[in-house]
Design a protein around this motif. Structure first.
Motif, PDB file in Angstrom:
ATOM      1  N   ILE A 386       1.135  -1.503   0.325  1.00  0.00           N
ATOM      2  CA  ILE A 386       0.237  -0.272   0.078  1.00  0.00           C
ATOM      3  C   ILE A 386       0.888   1.191  -0.050  1.00  0.00           C
ATOM      4  O   ILE A 386       0.155   2.157  -0.288  1.00  0.00           O
ATOM      5  CB  ILE A 386      -0.879  -0.359   1.585  1.00  0.00           C
ATOM      6  CG1 ILE A 386      -2.091  -1.105   0.940  1.00  0.00           C
ATOM      7  CG2 ILE A 386      -1.526   1.468   1.326  1.00  0.00           C
ATOM      8  CD1 ILE A 386      -3.023  -0.561   0.860  1.00  0.00           C
ATOM      9  N   HIS A 387       2.054   1.368   0.568  1.00  0.00           N
ATOM     10  CA  HIS A 387       2.866   2.482   0.875  1.00  0.00           C
ATOM     11  C   HIS A 387       3.147   2.607  -0.674  1.00  0.00           C
ATOM     12  O   HIS A 387       3.257   3.863  -0.538  1.00  0.00           O
ATOM     13  CB  HIS A 387       4.278   2.005   2.106  1.00  0.00           C
ATOM     14  CG  HIS A 387       3.357   1.979   3.755  1.00  0.00           C
ATOM     15  ND1 HIS A 387       2.717   2.703   3.632  1.00  0.00           N
ATOM     16  CD2 HIS A 387       2.810   1.146   4.031  1.00  0.00           C
ATOM     17  CE1 HIS A 387       1.956   2.483   4.397  1.00  0.00           C
ATOM     18  NE2 HIS A 387       2.755   1.288   5.100  1.00  0.00           N
ATOM     19  N   ARG A 389       1.941   2.321  -3.763  1.00  0.00           N
ATOM     20  CA  ARG A 389       1.629   2.610  -4.186  1.00  0.00           C
ATOM     21  C   ARG A 389       1.061   3.995  -4.286  1.00  0.00           C
ATOM     22  O   ARG A 389       0.702   4.563  -4.448  1.00  0.00           O
ATOM     23  CB  ARG A 389      -0.152   2.113  -4.047  1.00  0.00           C
ATOM     24  CG  ARG A 389      -0.502   1.589  -5.147  1.00  0.00           C
ATOM     25  CD  ARG A 389      -2.105   1.117  -5.322  1.00  0.00           C
ATOM     26  NE  ARG A 389      -2.163  -0.234  -5.326  1.00  0.00           N
ATOM     27  CZ  ARG A 389      -3.137  -0.935  -5.938  1.00  0.00           C
ATOM     28  NH1 ARG A 389      -4.449  -0.239  -5.243  1.00  0.00           N
ATOM     29  NH2 ARG A 389      -3.311  -1.908  -5.488  1.00  0.00           N
ATOM     30  N   ARG A 390       1.225   3.901  -2.749  1.00  0.00           N
ATOM     31  CA  ARG A 390       0.793   5.877  -1.794  1.00  0.00           C
ATOM     32  C   ARG A 390       1.424   6.633  -2.442  1.00  0.00           C
ATOM     33  O   ARG A 390       1.041   7.235  -3.346  1.00  0.00           O
ATOM     34  CB  ARG A 390       0.361   5.665  -0.557  1.00  0.00           C
ATOM     35  CG  ARG A 390      -1.273   6.453  -0.396  1.00  0.00           C
ATOM     36  CD  ARG A 390      -1.819   6.385   0.400  1.00  0.00           C
ATOM     37  NE  ARG A 390      -2.903   5.864   1.507  1.00  0.00           N
ATOM     38  CZ  ARG A 390      -2.997   4.511   2.721  1.00  0.00           C
ATOM     39  NH1 ARG A 390      -1.243   5.070   3.626  1.00  0.00           N
ATOM     40  NH2 ARG A 390      -3.486   4.454   2.615  1.00  0.00           N
ATOM     41  N   ARG A 393       1.410   6.964  -5.644  1.00  0.00           N
ATOM     42  CA  ARG A 393       0.174   8.049  -6.666  1.00  0.00           C
ATOM     43  C   ARG A 393       0.170   9.307  -6.652  1.00  0.00           C
ATOM     44  O   ARG A 393       0.433  10.037  -7.254  1.00  0.00           O
ATOM     45  CB  ARG A 393      -0.686   7.645  -5.982  1.00  0.00           C
ATOM     46  CG  ARG A 393      -1.182   6.768  -6.995  1.00  0.00           C
ATOM     47  CD  ARG A 393      -2.860   5.766  -6.050  1.00  0.00           C
ATOM     48  NE  ARG A 393      -3.280   5.485  -6.907  1.00  0.00           N
ATOM     49  CZ  ARG A 393      -4.486   4.301  -6.424  1.00  0.00           C
ATOM     50  NH1 ARG A 393      -4.655   4.272  -5.758  1.00  0.00           N
ATOM     51  NH2 ARG A 393      -4.376   2.780  -6.810  1.00  0.00           N
ATOM     52  N   VAL A 394       1.439   9.323  -5.369  1.00  0.00           N
ATOM     53  CA  VAL A 394       1.572  11.107  -4.896  1.00  0.00           C
ATOM     54  C   VAL A 394       2.468  11.464  -5.620  1.00  0.00           C
ATOM     55  O   VAL A 394       3.016  13.232  -6.265  1.00  0.00           O
ATOM     56  CB  VAL A 394       2.113  11.364  -3.154  1.00  0.00           C
ATOM     57  CG1 VAL A 394       3.216  12.663  -3.152  1.00  0.00           C
ATOM     58  CG2 VAL A 394       1.340  10.565  -2.444  1.00  0.00           C
ATOM     59  N   GLU A 459      -0.140   5.158 -11.027  1.00  0.00           N
ATOM     60  CA  GLU A 459      -0.708   5.196 -10.558  1.00  0.00           C
ATOM     61  C   GLU A 459      -1.603   3.930 -10.856  1.00  0.00           C
ATOM     62  O   GLU A 459      -1.992   3.455  -8.914  1.00  0.00           O
ATOM     63  CB  GLU A 459      -1.749   6.197 -10.818  1.00  0.00           C
ATOM     64  CG  GLU A 459      -1.197   7.383 -10.414  1.00  0.00           C
ATOM     65  CD  GLU A 459      -2.234   8.109 -11.196  1.00  0.00           C
ATOM     66  OE1 GLU A 459      -3.104   8.415 -11.457  1.00  0.00           O
ATOM     67  OE2 GLU A 459      -2.210   9.821  -9.837  1.00  0.00           O
TER      68      GLU A 459
END
Lengths: 795, 187
Positions: A386-387, A389-390, A393-394, A459
């Motif tokens: 998750i990290h 991916r986040r 995206r940022v 993303e």
């Protein structure tokens, strides 16, 4: 409970199913016979019979099937009864009303108020049936029979209803209604015959499916909208000026200045919309500010202002009306993944496809889509980081914001530079320097979207969500570019206003000098106006023309870039792939670069933003709307050819929204955004003193005030004064805010009730499954759900 | 309006306009298309309502239907005898129900009838299997087919009888975003 409900459902389907067709066809003939006989009976009986027939048409099927044997004798019994009664009644009544000459329905003379009302109701029901006949899922034969019989009924009894008071008025109303219906039908026929390009769109649909064709349908709709705007602008503003106004060359604003006259016909000058173009009806500066012109005393300045604002009003109305019409098209709120397999099975095939290759393509894509869903179903989702991916995206959003900011700054810089260029001599500038702004803007619009797509790979969204993000970013890009362009233009306008002040002072000073000289020389006070050729008069800079020319150049260059892109990016690419494939190492058609796919969302956004620019520029360049009509027309033919010739159907199609309302919503937003600059300039900036229909006024809207004061009766002026009083406007605004709040609350309440009902329906259907149907249990269900409405529904 | 035509009487055309979503010109054009399918069978003059039916095999050669995997079912659904022989009334009815202005409810009813292969007013597993095989041209393995059908029934069946009744189907289709735009034939 379940058996009964199933029966009801089964009935409503069987009523339209196949076996029952036989019965209902003969049934309909039964009904028709019965009704024909009923006509001879008193209306009361018929009210009961006919209305019950109307209501229970669905339930007739089981009645008929269950009691088919009984139906026949029942019919014949009742027929016998009816016949007898009819005879008796007609005997009685023919004795009473022997004088009447009306052949049928001698018993109708003695209709009381109640009977009249009942009869009227039946007639209305029949009329409603005729109006909704095409929506019923019946066989055509049955519909034709019912139609004929309903029409006969309405004809005979409409006459009867007209007896007594107001008969003439009623008959007149009936006749007018019929005429209106006929007129509406002819008008609908005419409108459908006028719709252009049906064949073309059908061809595109059968080759590419409904999503690509939706772009062309949208283009056609835009064309219709622009035709109306063109009609308004041309008919109410340009034509009166041309026909009734002063001709070219008579006054300074309509004449090319002396210093420009020798280059006025040069192609390069005309290409920049200078020379004769600038001093023609295409632009704001040509129009004269005479309050009334010509034989008809046409108030041109007022008309100009009203049409300029009316264009927005009309567009707003049309867009909202189309949105309302589309709003019941989309499915209403299912959660993501609620019906994946069912939808894929029942709604994935596009019935518009008529081309074998496209069909093969579609089969392949449906199969792939099923396999993917099956795989998703069988495997658990891998645990994603998750990290990571986040963070990705940022990072992607940051990069994209940077590029948006960069493009905005680039445009600002280029516009500023173009202002400097404008001060230099024209001959020293290269073509690139002269058209820098437009080229840069178009290139940005070309280069940035693929850039965004590449960055968005980071993303890793689901394709539908990724499409939404992409559309949002492209929208932000176009918006940012447009507004930056506007701000830069605005700076230019302010500069021009400054120059104008000085020129105006200079002109006034020169005039005073002339008067002073003349009166001192000839010693009179009666001074004729100076005898200067229109071409030699000192001109102000006319900022409105500059704005208009800026917009026209932008749109023309945008159009050129789009066409060039299609030519190179699609056509040339297709030619290369096709012919170079014979002598290339890898398969060009299957691998890179292969044939292009039609970019639906990019094209639709381009169309929307072009329309935004038209809306902004139409006030300053009335010819722009006509230009746009030509552009849309050529676009239609060019893009249809290009798509059929160079593109292949999409492998996977993801629609951006459930209905077309997403794009309509964008169009609405763009409409408001383009309204703002125009309204701002009308309200705050003062018009040029020597060009355009508002020259000489303090503010542009002063023409309206002038008209109200001078032309309309005085009490209207009073009304306006009262209406613009803040004491009146504040409560009105407050009232509107309250109404908005109330409506919002009501709509939220309805939504909540909807959700609750849906949930309860599901709960009840599940709990009904588990429980043995009995009254005690139903009351238990009632307690559980605690809702009387649901209880009555299940019973 | 101004054209002289002898195919239909004015009353017939008015009646057709009331009963379908087509305009006068479209109905005449439809008659032309119908006649094209079997020129020796279909007369030019329809004023006395001849009882002619064009067989299934000719109707499915129309370009609008040719590539559709469900073409046989569509034509059968709209035919009176259930075998796909369409009279002109049925022909017009079919295209009217599938046209763009036809409302969602009407299209849902006919979609249900089309996908109900065995005409028992329920879409059972067998119907779904046949639908799926037509859609994928037999590319899926039998296990995959079974899985998809089971999943569909699980999703859409509300009353738990492991087949889809009309209300189940309607509930599922009313929320589908693509149904209206896909279930549309332009003629």
């Amino acid at each position: 409970m379940p058996p009964k409900r199933k029966n009801e459902i089964a009935i409503s389907v069987e009523d339209v199913g196949m076996e029952v067709d036989v019965v209902s066809d003969s049934g309909s003939e039964d009904e028709a016979r019965r009704r024909a006989k009923n006509r001879r009976v008193k209306p009361q009986r018929k009210a009961k019979r006919v209305s019950s027939d109307e209501e229970d048409e669905e339930d007739e099927a089981p009645r008929k099937r269950g009691r088919k044997k009984k139906a026949k004798p029942r019919d014949s019994d009742e027929d016998d009864e009816e016949d007898k009664r009819t005879k008796e009644e007609s005997d009685e009544e023919s004795e009473e009303d022997r004088g009447k000459t009306k052949k049928r329905g001698a018993d109708e003379e003695s209709l009381s108020e109640g009977e009249m009302a009942a009869l009227k109701e039946q007639v209305e029901e029949k009329k409603k049936l005729i109006a909704t006949l095409r929506n019923k899922p019946w066989r055509m034969k049955r519909r034709l029979v019912l139609l004929k019989e309903a029409q006969e009924f309405v004809e005979t009894f409409e006459g009867a209803l007209g007896k007594g008071k107001g008969r003439k008025l009623y008959a007149y109303k009936v006749m007018m209604a019929k005429k209106v219906i006929k007129f509406k039908r002819d008008f609908e026929n005419f409108k459908t015959a006028c719709i252009p390009w049906e064949r073309k769109i059908k061809e595109v649909e059968s080759h590419f499916g409904s999503s690509v064709a939706s772009y062309f349908i949208f283009l056609r709709w835009m064309y219709g909208l622009n035709m109306v705007l063109f009609g308004l602008m041309f008919g109410l503003v340009v034509l009166p000026e041309i026909l009734m106004g002063l001709p070219y060359g008579s006054i300074p604003r309509k004449t090319v200045p002396r210093e420009e006259q020798d280059t006025a016909m040069d192609f390069s000058v005309l290409n920049d919309f200078g020379g004769y173009c600038k001093y023609s009806f295409l632009f704001y500066g040509y129009f004269n500010n005479e309050r009334r012109i010509g034989l008809l005393q046409f108030r041109l300045p007022l008309s100009y202002l009203l049409v300029g604002v009316g264009i927005f009003g009309y567009s707003l109305m049309v867009v909202i009306r189309t949105m309302a019409r589309n709003s019941n098209e989309g499915g209403d709120g299912a959660e993501e993944g609620e019906f994946t397999f069912s939808w894929k099975m029942f709604t994935s095939w596009d019935y518009l496809i008529g081309n074998p290759e496209t069909a093969d393509n579609k089969y392949a894509s449906i199969t792939t889509s099923f396999k993917e869903s099956i795989v998703d179903e069988q495997e658990n989702q891998k645990d994603e980081n998750i990290h990571l991916r986040r963070f990705l995206r940022v990072l992607a959003n940051f990069l994209i914001t940077c590029s948006l900011g960069g493009s905005g700054y680039l445009i600002y810089f280029v516009v500023k530079r173009s202002q400097d260029f404008a001060k230099m001599e024209k001959e020293n500038l290269s073509w690139l320097e002269k058209n820098e702004v437009e080229v840069v803007m178009s290139l940005l619009g070309l280069v940035c979207p693929p850039l965004f797509e590449t960055i968005a790979e980071l993303e890793n969204y689901h394709p539908r969500i990724a499409l939404k993000w992409q559309l949002g970013r492209i929208f932000a890009l176009f918006l940012g570019n447009l507004y930056t362009f506007l701000f830069a233009l605005f700076d230019e306008v302010n500069e021009k206003l400054e120059t104008e002040k000085s020129i105006r002072n200079a002109t006034i000073w020169a005039l005073e000098q002339y008067y002073a000289n003349y009166s001192s020389h000839f010693n009179t006070t009666d001074v004729p106006p100076p005898n200067v050729q229109p071409a030699d008069v000192i001109r102000g800079p006319c900022w409105e023309n500059a704005v208009g020319i800026g917009f026209v150049k932008l749109i023309v260059s945008d159009m050129q870039v789009t066409y060039l892109t299609i030519l190179v990016g699609d056509f040339l690419r297709a030619v290369i792939v096709r012919f170079l494939n014979y002598c290339w190492c890898w398969d060009l058609e299957a691998g890179f670069p292969s044939y292009g796919e039609f970019d639906i969302s990019g094209n639709v956004l381009g169309l929307i933003f072009n329309q935004g620019m038209i809306w902004m520029g139409a006030f300053y360049a009335p010819g722009l709307v006509g230009l746009n009509v030509l552009r849309l027309l050529s676009s239609m033919y060019y893009q249809c050819w290009a798509v059929m010739c160079c593109n292949v159907p999409h492998e996977r199609v993801f629609k951006a929204s459930r209905s077309n309302n997403f794009y309509m919503g964008l169009l609405l937003l763009v409409l408001f955004l383009s309204l703002l600059p125009v309204v701002y300039t009308i309200m705050t900036l003062s018009p040029s003193f020597d060009c355009g229909p508002f020259s000489g006024q303090e503010k542009m809207y002063d023409v309206v005030m002038e008209t109200i004061e001078q032309d309309l009766p005085s009490f209207i002026a009073n009304i306006f004064t009262y209406a613009t009083n803040p004491g009146l406007i504040m409560p009105a605004v407050l009232l509107m805010v309250l109404a908005l709040y109330y409506l919002n609350a009501v709509s939220k309440g309805y939504q909540q009730a909807n959700i609750d009902l849906k949930r309860k329906m599901k709960m009840v259907s599940m709990s009904v499954l588990l429980h043995v149907p009995s009254f005690s249990n139903i009351s238990r269900v009632q307690d559980q759900t605690n809702d009387c409405a649901v209880y009555s529904w299940t019973l | 309006m101004g054209n002289k035509q002898t195919t239909f009487t004015d009353e017939q055309l008015e009646a057709f306009q009331d009963c379908t979503f087509f305009t006068r010109k479209e109905i005449l054009r439809l008659h032309g298309r119908y006649r094209e399918l079997a020129p020796h069978l279909v007369p030019l003059d329809y004023t006395n309502n001849p009882d002619i039916k064009v067989p299934l095999a000719l109707i499915v050669t129309m370009p609008e239907l040719k590539e559709n995997p469900f073409r046989d079912r569509i034509v059968e659904t709209f035919s009176e005898d259930g075998h796909g022989n369409l009279s002109f009334n049925d022909f017009v009815d079919m295209f009217s129900a599938l046209c763009e202005t036809s409302p969602r409810e009407l299209k849902t009813i006919y979609a249900f009838k089309i996908y109900d292969f065995n005409r028992d007013s329920f879409i059972c597993k067998d119907d779904m299997k046949r639908t799926l095989n037509k859609l994928t041209k037999g590319e899926l393995t039998p296990e995959e087919v079974t899985l998809v059908c089971d999943k569909s029934i699980e999703e859409a069946d509300l009353d738990g009888d492991s087949k889809l009744s009309f209300s189940d189907f309607e509930n599922m289709v009313s929320k589908a975003p693509d149904f209206l735009s896909n279930f549309h034939v332009r003629i």
